[in-house]
Design a protein around this motif. Structure first.
Motif, PDB file in Angstrom:
ATOM      1  N   SER A  40      -6.176   0.066 -10.268  1.00 53.53           N
ATOM      2  CA  SER A  40      -4.855  -0.069 -10.719  1.00 53.53           C
ATOM      3  C   SER A  40      -3.693   0.880  -9.842  1.00 53.53           C
ATOM      4  O   SER A  40      -2.716   0.475  -9.771  1.00 53.53           O
ATOM      5  N   ALA A  41      -4.171   2.032  -9.846  1.00 53.91           N
ATOM      6  CA  ALA A  41      -3.335   3.134  -9.179  1.00 53.91           C
ATOM      7  C   ALA A  41      -2.953   2.663  -7.810  1.00 53.91           C
ATOM      8  O   ALA A  41      -1.867   2.876  -7.183  1.00 53.91           O
ATOM      9  N   THR A  42      -3.773   1.590  -7.148  1.00 54.20           N
ATOM     10  CA  THR A  42      -3.519   1.244  -5.855  1.00 54.20           C
ATOM     11  C   THR A  42      -2.199   0.424  -6.111  1.00 54.20           C
ATOM     12  O   THR A  42      -1.452   0.338  -5.100  1.00 54.20           O
ATOM     13  N   VAL A  43      -2.208  -0.451  -6.932  1.00 50.04           N
ATOM     14  CA  VAL A  43      -1.121  -1.449  -7.239  1.00 50.04           C
ATOM     15  C   VAL A  43       0.074  -0.800  -7.733  1.00 50.04           C
ATOM     16  O   VAL A  43       1.423  -0.870  -7.064  1.00 50.04           O
ATOM     17  N   LEU A  44      -0.007   0.408  -8.360  1.00 48.92           N
ATOM     18  CA  LEU A  44       1.012   1.216  -8.700  1.00 48.92           C
ATOM     19  C   LEU A  44       1.770   1.941  -7.470  1.00 48.92           C
ATOM     20  O   LEU A  44       3.090   2.054  -7.515  1.00 48.92           O
ATOM     21  N   ASP A  45       0.963   2.387  -6.614  1.00 48.06           N
ATOM     22  CA  ASP A  45       1.436   3.148  -5.444  1.00 48.06           C
ATOM     23  C   ASP A  45       2.091   2.308  -4.615  1.00 48.06           C
ATOM     24  O   ASP A  45       3.109   2.588  -4.189  1.00 48.06           O
ATOM     25  N   ALA A  46       1.756   0.811  -4.329  1.00 50.76           N
ATOM     26  CA  ALA A  46       2.542  -0.096  -3.638  1.00 50.76           C
ATOM     27  C   ALA A  46       3.982  -0.196  -4.515  1.00 50.76           C
ATOM     28  O   ALA A  46       5.021  -0.281  -3.482  1.00 50.76           O
ATOM     29  N   LEU A  47       4.037  -0.452  -5.756  1.00 52.94           N
ATOM     30  CA  LEU A  47       5.182  -0.339  -6.555  1.00 52.94           C
ATOM     31  C   LEU A  47       6.252   0.705  -6.267  1.00 52.94           C
ATOM     32  O   LEU A  47       7.310   0.343  -6.039  1.00 52.94           O
ATOM     33  N   PHE A  48       5.747   1.814  -6.413  1.00 55.33           N
ATOM     34  CA  PHE A  48       6.482   3.282  -6.208  1.00 55.33           C
ATOM     35  C   PHE A  48       6.899   3.107  -4.846  1.00 55.33           C
ATOM     36  O   PHE A  48       8.128   3.396  -4.601  1.00 55.33           O
ATOM     37  N   ASN A  49       6.304   2.760  -3.824  1.00 52.03           N
ATOM     38  CA  ASN A  49       6.716   2.849  -2.489  1.00 52.03           C
ATOM     39  C   ASN A  49       7.815   1.723  -1.968  1.00 52.03           C
ATOM     40  O   ASN A  49       8.609   2.001  -1.640  1.00 52.03           O
ATOM     41  N   ALA A  50       7.472   0.736  -2.769  1.00 54.22           N
ATOM     42  CA  ALA A  50       8.868  -0.500  -2.483  1.00 54.22           C
ATOM     43  C   ALA A  50       9.757   0.091  -3.378  1.00 54.22           C
ATOM     44  O   ALA A  50      11.077  -0.409  -2.867  1.00 54.22           O
ATOM     45  N   SER A  51       9.661   0.607  -4.453  1.00 55.22           N
ATOM     46  CA  SER A  51      10.986   0.820  -5.247  1.00 55.22           C
ATOM     47  C   SER A  51      11.747   2.060  -4.798  1.00 55.22           C
ATOM     48  O   SER A  51      12.856   2.198  -5.049  1.00 55.22           O
ATOM     49  N   SER A  52      11.087   2.711  -3.790  1.00 52.98           N
ATOM     50  CA  SER A  52      11.895   4.030  -3.375  1.00 52.98           C
ATOM     51  C   SER A  52      12.791   3.652  -2.161  1.00 52.98           C
ATOM     52  O   SER A  52      13.525   4.380  -1.712  1.00 52.98           O
ATOM     53  N   SER A  53      12.729   2.455  -1.791  1.00 52.60           N
ATOM     54  CA  SER A  53      13.708   1.998  -0.594  1.00 52.60           C
ATOM     55  C   SER A  53      15.002   1.873  -1.333  1.00 52.60           C
ATOM     56  O   SER A  53      15.218   1.217  -2.512  1.00 52.60           O
ATOM     57  N   PRO A  54      15.848   2.291  -0.414  1.00 52.77           N
ATOM     58  CA  PRO A  54      17.506   2.355  -1.082  1.00 52.77           C
ATOM     59  C   PRO A  54      17.909   0.894  -1.547  1.00 52.77           C
ATOM     60  O   PRO A  54      18.553   0.633  -2.450  1.00 52.77           O
ATOM     61  N   ASP A  55      17.493  -0.084  -0.813  1.00 52.37           N
ATOM     62  CA  ASP A  55      17.929  -1.549  -1.014  1.00 52.37           C
ATOM     63  C   ASP A  55      16.860  -2.130  -2.063  1.00 52.37           C
ATOM     64  O   ASP A  55      16.774  -3.333  -1.938  1.00 52.37           O
ATOM     65  N   SER A  56      15.928  -1.469  -2.584  1.00 53.40           N
ATOM     66  CA  SER A  56      15.088  -2.047  -3.552  1.00 53.40           C
ATOM     67  C   SER A  56      15.724  -2.730  -4.923  1.00 53.40           C
ATOM     68  O   SER A  56      16.582  -2.161  -5.252  1.00 53.40           O
ATOM     69  N   PRO A  57      15.484  -4.084  -5.229  1.00 57.40           N
ATOM     70  CA  PRO A  57      16.115  -4.670  -6.274  1.00 57.40           C
ATOM     71  C   PRO A  57      15.402  -4.321  -7.505  1.00 57.40           C
ATOM     72  O   PRO A  57      15.836  -4.841  -8.702  1.00 57.40           O
ATOM     73  N   PHE A  58      14.229  -3.475  -7.590  1.00 56.33           N
ATOM     74  CA  PHE A  58      13.815  -3.117  -8.719  1.00 56.33           C
ATOM     75  C   PHE A  58      13.448  -1.633  -9.003  1.00 56.33           C
ATOM     76  O   PHE A  58      13.227  -0.858  -7.920  1.00 56.33           O
ATOM     77  N   GLU A  59      13.081  -0.906 -10.084  1.00 59.10           N
ATOM     78  CA  GLU A  59      12.508   0.405 -10.193  1.00 59.10           C
ATOM     79  C   GLU A  59      11.425   0.177 -11.244  1.00 59.10           C
ATOM     80  O   GLU A  59      11.609  -0.667 -12.301  1.00 59.10           O
ATOM     81  N   VAL A  60      10.394   0.973 -11.468  1.00 59.81           N
ATOM     82  CA  VAL A  60       9.492   1.106 -12.332  1.00 59.81           C
ATOM     83  C   VAL A  60      10.033   1.905 -13.411  1.00 59.81           C
ATOM     84  O   VAL A  60      10.236   3.235 -13.573  1.00 59.81           O
ATOM     85  N   SER A  69      -2.192  -5.985  -3.967  1.00 61.22           N
ATOM     86  CA  SER A  69      -1.171  -5.045  -4.002  1.00 61.22           C
ATOM     87  C   SER A  69       0.031  -5.487  -2.815  1.00 61.22           C
ATOM     88  O   SER A  69       1.105  -5.615  -3.072  1.00 61.22           O
ATOM     89  N   LYS A  70      -0.760  -6.006  -1.578  1.00 61.52           N
ATOM     90  CA  LYS A  70       0.057  -6.533  -0.596  1.00 61.52           C
ATOM     91  C   LYS A  70       0.830  -7.923  -1.036  1.00 61.52           C
ATOM     92  O   LYS A  70       1.883  -8.217  -0.757  1.00 61.52           O
ATOM     93  N   LEU A  71       0.091  -8.679  -1.502  1.00 66.35           N
ATOM     94  CA  LEU A  71       0.196  -9.833  -1.967  1.00 66.35           C
ATOM     95  C   LEU A  71       1.378  -9.856  -3.099  1.00 66.35           C
ATOM     96  O   LEU A  71       2.477 -10.699  -3.204  1.00 66.35           O
ATOM     97  N   LEU A  72       1.243  -8.846  -3.879  1.00 65.69           N
ATOM     98  CA  LEU A  72       2.456  -8.452  -5.113  1.00 65.69           C
ATOM     99  C   LEU A  72       3.597  -8.382  -4.362  1.00 65.69           C
ATOM    100  O   LEU A  72       4.684  -8.931  -4.592  1.00 65.69           O
ATOM    101  N   ILE A  73       3.759  -7.207  -3.476  1.00 60.97           N
ATOM    102  CA  ILE A  73       4.894  -6.836  -2.696  1.00 60.97           C
ATOM    103  C   ILE A  73       5.593  -7.939  -1.938  1.00 60.97           C
ATOM    104  O   ILE A  73       6.690  -8.027  -1.917  1.00 60.97           O
TER     105      ILE A  73
END
Length: 364
Positions: free
Chosen positions: A45-65, A215-219
């Motif tokens: 599950s940490a693999t998925v969380l890592d992908a979400l953290f990385n995606a959410s850190s983008s300045p233009d990310s539409p979401f955050e954890v 994780s890739k599919l989710l992102i």
């Protein structure tokens, strides 16, 4: 302190000291970003969380954890120490606020549901969380709850999809992104990714691969999940094709050599890690005729088409080309490459065979 903050502290089982850098990176959700709650527990599950953290850190990310929900701390490392779940530990290592790591015993607890409502997530993402989600939970996020399931739904619904698929000897598996409903893994499928399965890979390795692909599919699908269009494109599952993947029990770990070698090989691969596979053998001393029964954990195997090596006895086990040759049903032979005696380290077949010092090894 607000009631929500008090509830967060109630469920948090970790230190509540938060550094300034942590506060700035994982504080309460801003108005510009949609709050997402992640639910997961084991290392995959940490693999998925890592992908979400990385995606959410983008300045233009539409979401955050906004928060993480995981299993409560438990005794690990052979019960010697109470430790957080792998997901909780990973989140802490990434600097995520411990106050936003929730660890309810059950996802249906009213106090936990109150906290979740206060967080007001737009969407929840689950990946091997390990708790049943009640209807009261599923009604909270307006964009739904989405699960990463390591099978090609509707195949292998349940607790052990990867293990049961390998046990069945499938040549192809995959991962699905599906909305969570009350029925087990039966929600509409948003997307899926196929994966070829060779005859050597073990369940833990395939599980890692599928969650990595998931994780890739989710992102990739997050934009449609966050704008709501995923709900319209998700396809209902074909119930006529549904199969189940029930939880594995320790009692299933014993090998019966009356079965054909390919079935046993698949079982060894499927049960690798936990609970493993075991078999009993007899050690015969040629000098005094004494017989001792030993238990071996079978770690790694492969299949050969015919009996090879010394001797052709029905119950006799020989050694050739780095493998113990175990006669099985249908005239097939299982090549055992690695074994483990109780309380000992894993050794290759050659080291084990040399340790017999002339004793005869037989099936029981």
């Amino acid at each position: 302190m607000s009631p929500a903050a008090m509830m967060l502290r109630r469920f948090c089982c970790f230190s509540t000291a938060v550094s300034p850098s942590t506060s700035s990176s994982s504080s309460a959700p801003t108005a510009k970003k949609k709050p997402l709650v992640f639910l997961g527990s084991p290392q995959v599950s940490a693999t998925v969380l890592d992908a979400l953290f990385n995606a959410s850190s983008s300045p233009d990310s539409p979401f955050e954890v906004a928060a993480i929900v995981t299993q409560p701390p438990a005794r690990r490392n052979r019960g010697k120490k109470i430790m957080p779940s792998p997901v909780a530990q990973y989140a802490l290592d990434r600097g995520f606020s411990p106050e936003l790591i929730l660890t309810p015993e059950r996802a249906g607890e009213e106090s936990f549901l109150y906290t979740l409502r206060e967080l007001n997530p737009d969407i929840c993402i689950t990946a091997a969380y390990g708790n049943i989600l009640p209807s009261k939970f599923l009604k909270i996020p307006p964009l739904g709850t989405v699960n990463i399931h390591p099978s090609l739904l509707p195949l292998y619904r349940g607790a052990a999809p990867v293990q049961r698929a390998i046990q069945d000897g499938v040549k192809e598996s995959g991962v699905s992104l599906a909305f969570t409903v009350r029925a087990l893994d039966a929600g509409p499928v948003i997307a899926s990714q196929r994966w070829e399965v060779d005859n050597r890979i073990k369940a833990p390795d395939l599980l890692d691969l599928l969650f990595s692909e998931g994780s890739k599919l989710l992102i990739r699908e997050l934009p449609s999940l966050l704008d709501g269009s995923a709900q319209a494109k998700a396809k209902p599952q074909d119930e006529t094709k549904a199969t189940l993947a029930p939880k594995i029990t320790p009692e299933e770990s014993w090998l019966c050599f009356n079965e054909e070698a390919v079935a046993l090989h698949n079982k060894v691969r499927a049960f690798a890690g936990w609970p493993g596979t075991r078999a009993k053998f007899a050690l015969m001393d040629k000098e005094n005729g004494q017989q001792n029964v030993i238990e071996l954990k079978i770690i790694t195997t492969r299949v050969c088409s015919e009996i090879r090596g010394e001797g052709g006895e029905v119950d006799g086990i020989s050694f050739a080309k780095g493998a113990l040759l175990v006669p099985c049903g249908g005239g097939t032979v299982l090549e055992v490459l690695e074994v483990q005696l109780p309380g000992k380290k894993v050794v290759d077949a050659a080291a084990f065979w040399n340790g017999l010092r002339g004793q005869t090894l037989m099936k029981v």
